[in-house]
Design an enzyme around this catalytic site. Structure first.
Site, PDB file in Angstrom:
ATOM      1  N   ARG A   9       0.838  -1.207   0.000  1.00  0.00           N
ATOM      2  CA  ARG A   9       0.000   0.000   0.000  1.00  0.00           C
ATOM      3  C   ARG A   9       0.869   1.251   0.000  1.00  0.00           C
ATOM      4  O   ARG A   9       2.093   1.184   0.118  1.00  0.00           O
ATOM      5  CB  ARG A   9      -0.940   0.008   1.210  1.00  0.00           C
ATOM      6  CG  ARG A   9      -0.231   0.015   2.560  1.00  0.00           C
ATOM      7  CD  ARG A   9      -1.193  -0.286   3.682  1.00  0.00           C
ATOM      8  NE  ARG A   9      -0.523  -0.271   4.990  1.00  0.00           N
ATOM      9  CZ  ARG A   9      -0.591   0.736   5.841  1.00  0.00           C
ATOM     10  NH1 ARG A   9      -1.304   1.816   5.539  1.00  0.00           N
ATOM     11  NH2 ARG A   9       0.035   0.686   7.001  1.00  0.00           N
ATOM     12  N   TYR A 136       8.134  10.048  15.739  1.00  0.00           N
ATOM     13  CA  TYR A 136       8.174   9.625  14.337  1.00  0.00           C
ATOM     14  C   TYR A 136       9.385  10.234  13.650  1.00  0.00           C
ATOM     15  O   TYR A 136      10.144   9.542  12.956  1.00  0.00           O
ATOM     16  CB  TYR A 136       6.884  10.063  13.643  1.00  0.00           C
ATOM     17  CG  TYR A 136       6.857   9.865  12.144  1.00  0.00           C
ATOM     18  CD1 TYR A 136       7.059   8.608  11.581  1.00  0.00           C
ATOM     19  CD2 TYR A 136       6.607  10.938  11.285  1.00  0.00           C
ATOM     20  CE1 TYR A 136       7.018   8.426  10.202  1.00  0.00           C
ATOM     21  CE2 TYR A 136       6.564  10.764   9.914  1.00  0.00           C
ATOM     22  CZ  TYR A 136       6.770   9.508   9.378  1.00  0.00           C
ATOM     23  OH  TYR A 136       6.734   9.335   8.023  1.00  0.00           O
TER      24      TYR A 136
END
Length: 225
Positions: A9, A136
């Site tokens: 994806r 992140y």
């Protein structure tokens, strides 16, 4: 053959489709087994032995590896002090450790033929220091630091290593991000817009080709900082 992680994806899937359309042989890796329209293997990149098993399979089949794209990754927008430890570990293990595992295991196949290109995915959040993306960004900053040093280690073997660091791209990763958050990021870019997967694919195709033979150890921020 080019190995692409995170191929089921997002940007990994878009790039896999593009490379196949261009006539490349691609092996896609995804966390779970899926019925995909190309050759694929279920492999959790944070599991070193699982990655090693894939490389062993390529050796047994005498596949000639020409490139590696580490697109597997997860994102989480949250303040550092409210991020659960389990998510911190998941971000580091997938984004940083997973990238390192793949480079460690697949690089020898490129070294053997003394040619090849590795692309590791980072994020523009590293350069911009975006609020709410500290952990992140930390995982991806590690990818950038690793890639710069790894590029020097691979230079003697004519293997190039570069990072691609996209700003907001129209993929599933943006589904949980508000328009206000996206606008705040885009406004800090030199090119203030949300990009399409094709923009990333164009750059990756260039970095995988001999046309980029003079580039290694670089981080290319899509959107500009």
């Amino acid at each position: 053959m080019i190995v692409v992680t995170g191929a089921s994806r997002g940007l990994g899937r878009a790039l896999t489709d593009r490379l196949i359309e261009s006539g490349e042989e691609v092996l896609g890796l995804s966390r779970e087994a899926q019925d995909l329209p190309f050759e694929s293997i279920a492999c959790d990149v944070s599991d070193y032995e699982a990655v090693k098993t894939v490389a062993k399979k390529l050796k047994q089949e005498k596949k000639e590896l020409t490139g590696l794209v580490n697109a597997a990754g997860i994102a989480s927008m949250n303040l550092a002090v409210t991020t659960p430890p389990t998510m911190t570990q998941k971000l580091i293990q997938t984004n940083l450790v997973g990238t390192i595992h793949c480079c460690q295991v697949f690089a020898p196949l490129l070294i053997r033929r003394k040619s090849g290109s590795i692309i590791n995915f980072s994020t523009i959040a590293v350069a911009l220091g975006l609020k709410g993306e500290s952990i992140y960004a930390a995982s991806k900053a590690g990818v950038e630091g690793f890639s710069r040093a790894f590029a020097r280690e691979m230079a003697d073997f004519n293997v190039r290593v570069n990072c691609v660091a996209p700003g907001p791209i129209k993929t599933d990763l943006l589904k949980g991000v508000s328009d206000e958050q996206i606008d705040a990021i885009v406004s800090q870019q030199v090119v203030p817009k949300v990009f399409q997967p094709d923009d990333v694919c164009d750059l990756c195709e260039f970095l995988l080709s001999p046309k980029s033979s003079s580039l290694s150890g670089e981080t290319l921020n899509i959107g500009g900082v």
